[in-house]
Each structure stands twice: as C-alpha cells, then as structure tokens.
Motif scaffolding. Structure first.
Motif, PDB file in Angstrom:
ATOM      1  N   CYS A 138       0.866  -1.085  -0.009  1.00 44.72           N
ATOM      2  CA  CYS A 138      -0.057   0.026  -0.095  1.00 44.72           C
ATOM      3  C   CYS A 138       0.855   0.928  -0.035  1.00 44.72           C
ATOM      4  CB  CYS A 138      -0.835  -0.098   1.210  1.00 44.72           C
ATOM      5  SG  CYS A 138      -1.965   1.375   1.344  1.00 44.72           S
ATOM      6  N   CYS A 190      -8.767   4.952  -2.097  1.00 42.56           N
ATOM      7  CA  CYS A 190      -9.711   3.925  -1.541  1.00 42.56           C
ATOM      8  C   CYS A 190     -10.254   4.800  -0.615  1.00 42.56           C
ATOM      9  CB  CYS A 190      -8.920   2.891  -0.887  1.00 42.56           C
ATOM     10  SG  CYS A 190      -7.605   3.328   0.393  1.00 42.56           S
ATOM     11  N   LYS A 205     -12.836   7.098  -2.344  1.00 46.04           N
ATOM     12  CA  LYS A 205     -13.750   6.375  -3.484  1.00 46.04           C
ATOM     13  C   LYS A 205     -14.966   5.557  -2.184  1.00 46.04           C
ATOM     14  CE  LYS A 205     -12.089   6.754  -7.402  1.00 46.04           C
ATOM     15  NZ  LYS A 205     -13.083   7.225  -8.729  1.00 46.04           N
ATOM     16  N   CYS A 206     -14.258   5.247  -1.054  1.00 48.77           N
ATOM     17  CA  CYS A 206     -15.349   4.360  -0.184  1.00 48.77           C
ATOM     18  C   CYS A 206     -16.633   5.097  -0.037  1.00 48.77           C
ATOM     19  CB  CYS A 206     -14.657   4.106   0.848  1.00 48.77           C
ATOM     20  SG  CYS A 206     -15.651   2.828   1.934  1.00 48.77           S
ATOM     21  N   CYS A 237     -13.496   0.042  -3.539  1.00 45.94           N
ATOM     22  CA  CYS A 237     -11.903   0.113  -3.019  1.00 45.94           C
ATOM     23  C   CYS A 237     -11.007  -0.980  -3.995  1.00 45.94           C
ATOM     24  CB  CYS A 237     -11.740   0.020  -1.409  1.00 45.94           C
ATOM     25  SG  CYS A 237     -12.277  -1.646  -0.860  1.00 45.94           S
ATOM     26  N   CYS A 284      -7.893   0.421  -6.120  1.00 43.43           N
ATOM     27  CA  CYS A 284      -6.428   0.469  -5.635  1.00 43.43           C
ATOM     28  C   CYS A 284      -5.433   0.461  -6.868  1.00 43.43           C
ATOM     29  CB  CYS A 284      -6.403  -0.667  -4.606  1.00 43.43           C
ATOM     30  SG  CYS A 284      -4.841  -0.806  -3.797  1.00 43.43           S
ATOM     31  N   ILE A 340      -5.503  -4.150  -1.983  1.00 40.32           N
ATOM     32  CA  ILE A 340      -7.071  -4.551  -1.345  1.00 40.32           C
ATOM     33  C   ILE A 340      -7.516  -5.819  -2.124  1.00 40.32           C
ATOM     34  CG2 ILE A 340      -9.148  -3.525  -0.611  1.00 40.32           C
ATOM     35  CD1 ILE A 340      -8.170  -0.706  -0.712  1.00 40.32           C
TER      36      ILE A 340
END
Length: 263
Positions: free
Chosen positions: A214, A220, A223-224, A249, A253, A258
């Motif tokens: 990551c 993420c 966007k969540c 997510c 990514c 993820i």
C-alpha cells in the motif's frame, strides 16, 4: 508396654486427625454449581483465551457466576452456544462467524530478503535481528510461527507468505498473539474486503521493498461510499462495522493492495 503405649498414642492421634479433617471438610465444603462442569464439558477445551477469559474452565465459571455472554467461544461457534443455552435454560445467543486474515501480500514474487538468516528458523527469532530479514520490515517473515500454534491446520506457508484457510479457522486468536509483526487479525466472515498490507512506510519506500504494498495514496479512502477506509501513516485500514462489501476500493486501488478474500 514399651511399644504399646507409643503405638496407642500414635493411633489415637491418627484417629483424632481423621475426625478433625472430616469435620473440616463438612464445615468448609463449598458447593460447586453443576452447571459449571456441564458447560466446561460443552466447551471445546481449546483454552485459547479468545473469549476474553483465561481458559474454558474460567469462562464456564464466568458464565454461571459472572453473567458472561454465552456466545463468546469462537472455536465452538453456534453449536457450543446452543449447548450452553440449553444447560442454562435460556435462548441461544447469535454467534457471528469470524476468521483470521493475514494483512500482507508480500510473497517471494513481490519482495525479497536483506540477508540470509541461519539461526533458529522462527519469525520471533529472526525479528530480533535488524527487525527481520525481509526488505519490508512490516511484512510476513514466513517461517511459520503462526502455523505451528494453529491446532486446526488452518494456516499454510506458500511462497514465503502465510495464508489462512478460512473454512478450517476456529478464530482462536493464537496466531494473532504469536505473529511478531502483528499482521493477523480476526474479522467477521461476512466482511471479506481486506487490506493485505501493513507497511507504514511512505509510498516510495514501500514500492522499493514490496511490489504489492500500500502506497498510502488515499484513493480508496476517497472512493469508499460508506467511509469504511481511512489512511493513517501511509497505511489503509478498514472499519469492518462500516464496510458494505461493495468492492469499490478493490477496483480503485492502483497497486492492488486491497482484495476480496471470500474463501
């Protein structure tokens, strides 16, 4: 007479001691609730501590004497909770199925080692040397300390990375406690979106140590739709209470850190 008197005295002392012990056992007798024994027999005797108590016997006592919840035994699951409820004459409490997850995807194809370690082949041992032999100091060391403590054979080491066979996992938490890098957590089976990285290095440093890491870009998080993902110290984490398994997510990514881990 030389031997008779001492023998009589000794015999008398023995009889008196027996009478006193018998009386004491009656006076100080503490009646044990038979339900504790029955609940103890219903529990799987894993003594894992996942329920929050020292062992199965302690948990059984806490249920009867302390009012502890009857659905805390993760290895036993719903079947054990139902047996306990039957013993107590209460309704069975719901048990949420859970499983362990390894928050790392740094296998041998994604990362490498900084040095060869020829000491005791355990994660705990190698961790003492410069934080571990891997290029990523946050990742799975891969020597199987977690697999050794798993009584259900639910953990396998493949390509230098530990993974969980969720159908076998009893959620006892022993692997969680033994991992020196704290990579393993217990989460609800129904919530199958996981961040498979635990690095707290910045994006550039993470990419140098692991291709699957990551990078903390926060895409993420933005966007969540449910606000379940936050990025702290360049590391994304999921609040499973908020996660709705939408998979947005996962698709967003850019480094594929993820995953949807349903199996």
């Amino acid at each position: 007479m030389t031997y008779l008197i001492p023998a009589l005295v000794l015999g008398g002392c023995g009889i008196l001691a027996g009478i006193l012990l018998t009386a004491a056992s009656k006076i100080f007798f503490v009646k044990v609730d038979e339900r504790i024994e029955k609940i103890g027999e219903a529990l799987p005797q894993a003594n894992c501590g996942a329920c929050g108590y020292a062992g199965c016997a302690d948990y059984a006592s806490a249920i009867v004497n302390g009012g502890a919840e009857t659905n805390l035994c993760k290895p036993g699951g719903s079947d054990t909770a139902a047996k306990i409820a039957d013993i107590l004459g209460t309704s069975a409490a719901e048990v949420v199925p859970t499983a362990a997850v390894v928050h790392c995807n740094g296998d041998c194809n994604a990362t490498g080692t900084s040095f060869e370690f020829d000491g005791i082949q355990s994660c705990k041992a190698v961790k003492r040397f410069y934080g571990g032999s891997g290029k990523c100091k946050y990742g799975c060391i891969g020597l199987g300390d977690c697999a050794e403590v798993c009584e259900n054979d639910a953990i396998v080491i493949e390509n230098g990375l530990a993974s969980i066979i969720k159908s076998k996992c009893g959620s006892c938490g022993k692997c969680v406690n033994v991992c020196p890098n704290s990579l393993i957590s217990i989460r609800p089976l129904a919530k199958h979106i996981d961040v498979l990285c635990s690095s707290k290095d910045n994006g550039k440093a993470t990419k140098l140590s692991c291709k699957n890491g990551c990078i903390g870009c926060k895409i993420c998080e933005k966007k969540c739709p449910s606000g379940a993902i936050t990025v702290t110290d360049f590391h994304a984490s999921i609040d499973y209470d908020k996660c709705v398994n939408c998979g947005i997510c996962v698709a967003a990514c850019p480094v594929k850190a993820i995953h949807s881990c349903e199996k």
